[in-house]
Motif scaffolding. Structure first.
Motif, PDB file in Angstrom:
ATOM      1  N   GLU A   1      12.668  -6.726   5.753  1.00  0.00           N
ATOM      2  CA  GLU A   1      11.472  -7.575   5.792  1.00  0.00           C
ATOM      3  C   GLU A   1      10.249  -6.784   6.260  1.00  0.00           C
ATOM      4  O   GLU A   1       9.225  -6.730   5.587  1.00  0.00           O
ATOM      5  N   VAL A   2      10.375  -6.162   7.401  1.00  0.00           N
ATOM      6  CA  VAL A   2       9.261  -5.410   7.974  1.00  0.00           C
ATOM      7  C   VAL A   2       8.971  -4.162   7.138  1.00  0.00           C
ATOM      8  O   VAL A   2       7.813  -3.808   6.916  1.00  0.00           O
ATOM      9  N   GLY A   3      10.020  -3.518   6.648  1.00  0.00           N
ATOM     10  CA  GLY A   3       9.850  -2.331   5.829  1.00  0.00           C
ATOM     11  C   GLY A   3       9.067  -2.613   4.560  1.00  0.00           C
ATOM     12  O   GLY A   3       8.221  -1.810   4.154  1.00  0.00           O
ATOM     13  N   ALA A   4       9.329  -3.752   3.943  1.00  0.00           N
ATOM     14  CA  ALA A   4       8.588  -4.125   2.734  1.00  0.00           C
ATOM     15  C   ALA A   4       7.103  -4.284   3.048  1.00  0.00           C
ATOM     16  O   ALA A   4       6.246  -3.862   2.256  1.00  0.00           O
ATOM     17  N   GLU A   5       6.798  -4.860   4.188  1.00  0.00           N
ATOM     18  CA  GLU A   5       5.397  -5.018   4.601  1.00  0.00           C
ATOM     19  C   GLU A   5       4.764  -3.650   4.850  1.00  0.00           C
ATOM     20  O   GLU A   5       3.623  -3.410   4.466  1.00  0.00           O
ATOM     21  N   ARG A   6       5.519  -2.746   5.489  1.00  0.00           N
ATOM     22  CA  ARG A   6       4.991  -1.406   5.754  1.00  0.00           C
ATOM     23  C   ARG A   6       4.735  -0.648   4.455  1.00  0.00           C
ATOM     24  O   ARG A   6       3.716   0.023   4.313  1.00  0.00           O
ATOM     25  N   VAL A   7       5.662  -0.750   3.519  1.00  0.00           N
ATOM     26  CA  VAL A   7       5.492  -0.062   2.238  1.00  0.00           C
ATOM     27  C   VAL A   7       4.265  -0.604   1.515  1.00  0.00           C
ATOM     28  O   VAL A   7       3.502   0.162   0.915  1.00  0.00           O
ATOM     29  N   GLN A   8       4.038  -1.897   1.602  1.00  0.00           N
ATOM     30  CA  GLN A   8       2.845  -2.495   0.988  1.00  0.00           C
ATOM     31  C   GLN A   8       1.573  -1.916   1.633  1.00  0.00           C
ATOM     32  O   GLN A   8       0.634  -1.538   0.940  1.00  0.00           O
ATOM     33  N   ARG A   9       1.566  -1.847   2.978  1.00  0.00           N
ATOM     34  CA  ARG A   9       0.397  -1.282   3.665  1.00  0.00           C
ATOM     35  C   ARG A   9       0.222   0.195   3.321  1.00  0.00           C
ATOM     36  O   ARG A   9      -0.907   0.671   3.141  1.00  0.00           O
ATOM     37  N   LEU A  10       1.323   0.932   3.212  1.00  0.00           N
ATOM     38  CA  LEU A  10       1.243   2.340   2.830  1.00  0.00           C
ATOM     39  C   LEU A  10       0.686   2.486   1.417  1.00  0.00           C
ATOM     40  O   LEU A  10      -0.134   3.368   1.152  1.00  0.00           O
ATOM     41  N   SER A  11       1.109   1.626   0.516  1.00  0.00           N
ATOM     42  CA  SER A  11       0.604   1.676  -0.862  1.00  0.00           C
ATOM     43  C   SER A  11      -0.891   1.417  -0.906  1.00  0.00           C
ATOM     44  O   SER A  11      -1.641   2.154  -1.566  1.00  0.00           O
ATOM     45  N   LEU A  12      -1.317   0.394  -0.201  1.00  0.00           N
ATOM     46  CA  LEU A  12      -2.747   0.074  -0.158  1.00  0.00           C
ATOM     47  C   LEU A  12      -3.527   1.200   0.522  1.00  0.00           C
ATOM     48  O   LEU A  12      -4.628   1.565   0.084  1.00  0.00           O
ATOM     49  N   GLY A  13      -2.959   1.754   1.580  1.00  0.00           N
ATOM     50  CA  GLY A  13      -3.610   2.850   2.282  1.00  0.00           C
ATOM     51  C   GLY A  13      -3.741   4.083   1.402  1.00  0.00           C
ATOM     52  O   GLY A  13      -4.770   4.764   1.425  1.00  0.00           O
ATOM     53  N   TRP A  14      -2.721   4.355   0.612  1.00  0.00           N
ATOM     54  CA  TRP A  14      -2.767   5.510  -0.281  1.00  0.00           C
ATOM     55  C   TRP A  14      -3.884   5.350  -1.302  1.00  0.00           C
ATOM     56  O   TRP A  14      -4.643   6.291  -1.551  1.00  0.00           O
ATOM     57  N   VAL A  15      -3.978   4.157  -1.891  1.00  0.00           N
ATOM     58  CA  VAL A  15      -5.044   3.888  -2.861  1.00  0.00           C
ATOM     59  C   VAL A  15      -6.407   4.060  -2.208  1.00  0.00           C
ATOM     60  O   VAL A  15      -7.310   4.688  -2.765  1.00  0.00           O
ATOM     61  N   HIS A  16      -6.552   3.529  -1.005  1.00  0.00           N
ATOM     62  CA  HIS A  16      -7.813   3.651  -0.277  1.00  0.00           C
ATOM     63  C   HIS A  16      -8.158   5.128  -0.053  1.00  0.00           C
ATOM     64  O   HIS A  16      -9.299   5.544  -0.259  1.00  0.00           O
ATOM     65  N   LEU A  17      -7.156   5.910   0.361  1.00  0.00           N
ATOM     66  CA  LEU A  17      -7.405   7.325   0.647  1.00  0.00           C
ATOM     67  C   LEU A  17      -7.685   8.130  -0.618  1.00  0.00           C
ATOM     68  O   LEU A  17      -8.395   9.136  -0.558  1.00  0.00           O
ATOM     69  N   GLU A  18      -7.156   7.695  -1.738  1.00  0.00           N
ATOM     70  CA  GLU A  18      -7.514   8.358  -2.997  1.00  0.00           C
ATOM     71  C   GLU A  18      -9.003   8.162  -3.298  1.00  0.00           C
ATOM     72  O   GLU A  18      -9.655   9.047  -3.822  1.00  0.00           O
ATOM     73  N   GLN A  19      -9.510   6.981  -2.938  1.00  0.00           N
ATOM     74  CA  GLN A  19     -10.916   6.660  -3.189  1.00  0.00           C
ATOM     75  C   GLN A  19     -11.832   7.232  -2.118  1.00  0.00           C
ATOM     76  O   GLN A  19     -12.985   7.574  -2.395  1.00  0.00           O
ATOM     77  N   LYS A  20     -11.338   7.297  -0.894  1.00  0.00           N
ATOM     78  CA  LYS A  20     -12.139   7.777   0.239  1.00  0.00           C
ATOM     79  C   LYS A  20     -11.309   8.758   1.064  1.00  0.00           C
ATOM     80  O   LYS A  20     -10.862   8.445   2.173  1.00  0.00           O
ATOM     81  N   PRO A  21     -11.097   9.966   0.555  1.00  0.00           N
ATOM     82  CA  PRO A  21     -10.205  10.916   1.228  1.00  0.00           C
ATOM     83  C   PRO A  21     -10.698  11.399   2.592  1.00  0.00           C
ATOM     84  O   PRO A  21      -9.913  11.934   3.369  1.00  0.00           O
ATOM     85  N   ASP A  22     -11.962  11.183   2.902  1.00  0.00           N
ATOM     86  CA  ASP A  22     -12.492  11.623   4.201  1.00  0.00           C
ATOM     87  C   ASP A  22     -12.453  10.536   5.265  1.00  0.00           C
ATOM     88  O   ASP A  22     -12.991  10.725   6.360  1.00  0.00           O
ATOM     89  N   ASP A  23     -11.820   9.411   4.980  1.00  0.00           N
ATOM     90  CA  ASP A  23     -11.746   8.301   5.930  1.00  0.00           C
ATOM     91  C   ASP A  23     -10.671   8.612   6.976  1.00  0.00           C
ATOM     92  O   ASP A  23      -9.486   8.337   6.778  1.00  0.00           O
ATOM     93  N   ALA A  24     -11.104   9.194   8.076  1.00  0.00           N
ATOM     94  CA  ALA A  24     -10.173   9.627   9.122  1.00  0.00           C
ATOM     95  C   ALA A  24      -9.404   8.463   9.751  1.00  0.00           C
ATOM     96  O   ALA A  24      -8.222   8.596  10.060  1.00  0.00           O
ATOM     97  N   ASP A  25     -10.065   7.327   9.920  1.00  0.00           N
ATOM     98  CA  ASP A  25      -9.377   6.165  10.499  1.00  0.00           C
ATOM     99  C   ASP A  25      -8.264   5.680   9.582  1.00  0.00           C
ATOM    100  O   ASP A  25      -7.163   5.353  10.043  1.00  0.00           O
ATOM    101  N   ALA A  26      -8.538   5.625   8.288  1.00  0.00           N
ATOM    102  CA  ALA A  26      -7.530   5.190   7.320  1.00  0.00           C
ATOM    103  C   ALA A  26      -6.375   6.191   7.262  1.00  0.00           C
ATOM    104  O   ALA A  26      -5.212   5.799   7.156  1.00  0.00           O
TER     105      ALA A  26
END
Length: 78
Positions: free
Chosen positions: A17-42
């Motif tokens: 359950e928790v792992g699925a949520e983490r993988v979702q956040r990781l997926s969204l985070g990866w997409v965000h970092l592809e768009q904004k690779p200098d976002d240190a907080d992300a």
């Protein structure tokens, strides 16, 4: 009182359950970092999620997931 097998089964259910949520956040985070690779907080949040997933996988004995996340930690943001 729950048996050892019942406790392990409960831990695995929670991990899924928790792992699925983490993988979702990781997926969204990866997409965000592809768009904004200098976002240190992300980037830091991404690494925290990855590290936590690794620890949770180790806790329930999912060595392959723990190894994969460890390798991803090593490769990320080089």
């Amino acid at each position: 009182m729950a048996t050892r097998e019942e406790r392990r089964a409960a831990l695995i259910r929670k991990f899924k359950e928790v792992g699925a949520e983490r993988v979702q956040r990781l997926s969204l985070g990866w997409v965000h970092l592809e768009q904004k690779p200098d976002d240190a907080d992300a980037a830091a949040e991404f690494m925290r999620e990855l590290h936590t997933l690794k620890g949770e996988a180790r806790t329930v004995g999912f060595a392959d997931i723990a190894l994969l996340t460890h390798k991803l930690e090593s490769l990320a943001f080089r």
